[in-house]
Design an enzyme around this catalytic site. Sequence first.
Site, short mmCIF file in Angstrom:
data_model
loop_
_atom_site.label_atom_id
_atom_site.label_comp_id
_atom_site.label_asym_id
_atom_site.label_seq_id
_atom_site.Cartn_x
_atom_site.Cartn_y
_atom_site.Cartn_z
N MET A 1 -3.26 -6.77 -7.38
CA MET A 1 -2.59 -7.91 -8.01
C MET A 1 -3.58 -8.92 -8.57
O MET A 1 -3.38 -10.14 -8.47
CB MET A 1 -1.63 -8.57 -7.00
CG MET A 1 -0.61 -7.63 -6.40
SD MET A 1 0.29 -6.67 -7.64
CE MET A 1 1.44 -7.91 -8.20
N ARG A 2 -4.66 -8.44 -9.16
CA ARG A 2 -5.65 -9.28 -9.79
C ARG A 2 -5.92 -8.75 -11.20
O ARG A 2 -5.86 -7.53 -11.41
CB ARG A 2 -6.99 -9.26 -9.02
CG ARG A 2 -6.92 -9.56 -7.56
CD ARG A 2 -6.73 -11.02 -7.28
NE ARG A 2 -7.70 -11.88 -7.95
CZ ARG A 2 -7.53 -13.20 -8.09
NH1 ARG A 2 -6.45 -13.79 -7.64
NH2 ARG A 2 -8.46 -13.92 -8.68
N GLY B 1 0.78 -1.24 0.00
CA GLY B 1 0.00 0.00 0.00
C GLY B 1 0.81 1.28 0.00
O GLY B 1 0.28 2.34 0.31
N SER B 2 2.10 1.21 -0.38
CA SER B 2 2.90 2.45 -0.35
C SER B 2 2.40 3.44 -1.40
O SER B 2 2.44 4.66 -1.17
CB SER B 2 4.39 2.15 -0.53
OG SER B 2 4.66 1.71 -1.84
N HIS C 1 2.46 0.45 -13.05
CA HIS C 1 3.20 -0.78 -13.35
C HIS C 1 4.70 -0.49 -13.28
O HIS C 1 5.15 0.54 -13.82
CB HIS C 1 2.80 -1.28 -14.75
CG HIS C 1 3.45 -2.57 -15.12
ND1 HIS C 1 3.04 -3.79 -14.59
CD2 HIS C 1 4.50 -2.86 -15.92
CE1 HIS C 1 3.81 -4.75 -15.08
NE2 HIS C 1 4.70 -4.22 -15.89
N ASN D 1 -3.78 2.39 -13.70
CA ASN D 1 -2.92 1.37 -13.11
C ASN D 1 -1.49 1.91 -13.05
O ASN D 1 -1.10 2.73 -13.87
CB ASN D 1 -2.97 0.09 -13.96
CG ASN D 1 -2.17 -1.05 -13.36
OD1 ASN D 1 -2.23 -1.28 -12.15
ND2 ASN D 1 -1.40 -1.74 -14.18
C1 GRF Z 1 4.04 -1.41 -7.25
O1 GRF Z 1 5.39 -1.62 -7.52
C2 GRF Z 1 3.23 -1.36 -8.51
O2 GRF Z 1 3.95 -0.97 -9.62
C3 GRF Z 1 2.78 -2.79 -8.69
O3 GRF Z 1 2.59 -3.27 -7.39
C4 GRF Z 1 3.43 -2.58 -6.49
C5 GRF Z 1 2.61 -2.14 -5.32
O4 GRF Z 1 3.36 -1.61 -4.28
N1 GRF Z 1 1.61 -2.83 -9.52
P1 GRF Z 1 2.64 -0.95 -3.03
O5 GRF Z 1 1.64 -1.96 -2.50
O6 GRF Z 1 1.96 0.30 -3.50
O7 GRF Z 1 3.72 -0.66 -2.04
#
Ligand code: GRF
Length: 232
Positions: A124-125, A46-47, A143, A141
């Site tokens: 992540m879905r 969730g960063s 990525h 999104n």
């Molecule tokens: C990020 O690196 C994003 O690019 C990918 O998942 C990661 C999520 O990181 N889709 P966080 O949960 O926001 O720390």
Amino acid sequence: MPSPLNLSHCVADSLDSGLALNSPSIQEWPTFQPALRLGVMASGNGSNFEAIQASIAANALHADIRLLVVNNQGCGAEQRAQRLNIPCQLWDHRQFETRERLDHALVKAFLQADVELIVMAGWMRIVTPVLIEAFPNRLLNIHPSLLPSFKGLDAVGQALEASVRISGCTAHLVQADVDTGPVIAQAAVPVLPNDSPESLAKRIQAQEHRILPWAIALAGVKWRQSSGIKGS
Ligand code: GRF
């Protein structure tokens, strides 16, 4: 004797502190009247979710996170929402027979929360047309690669495996194929000779936290213009 200058660390430090190539560069932040209403989806740490909220708190991104949706109980994003006092709902994909059924539930939740834009911040879905078509051009999104390179899982590992010298991150609108859709913002970072998956991921994430709020603002301006809402 002073220790020899470690050039790769200097490059990494200066780039980690915000000098990476960022396109489009961050300019003056737009004001939204009323503030942009956001939904966020997250599965893990969730960063990025917290970076969006930090940008709002810093009076940069003029928005309001109406709802965070998570699919993993107790994940970091859920804990951050509690600390930040942001409404959070758990929709566990394991409780749904199909991806479409989960997405129908998400559409309902986001409509009830009256959000304008939805941000997949580490969701992540795979999402289906049920969600994409309910929020056309309003689903973003983030990525961890310079798309269209290295789509799908483990983009950082893919970049290292390919020995690319430059990688980065992309904020884009979501279309039905995974990690495709019009690019809103990108940031490039160097891949250094001694990089591990962790060190490269950290450098890329620092840039995600910069470009994602900016991409939300850019997408928000387009949405407000197309929807005819005055004052954006
Ligand atoms: C990020 O690196 C994003 O690019 C990918 O998942 C990661 C999520 O990181 N889709 P966080 O949960 O926001 O720390």
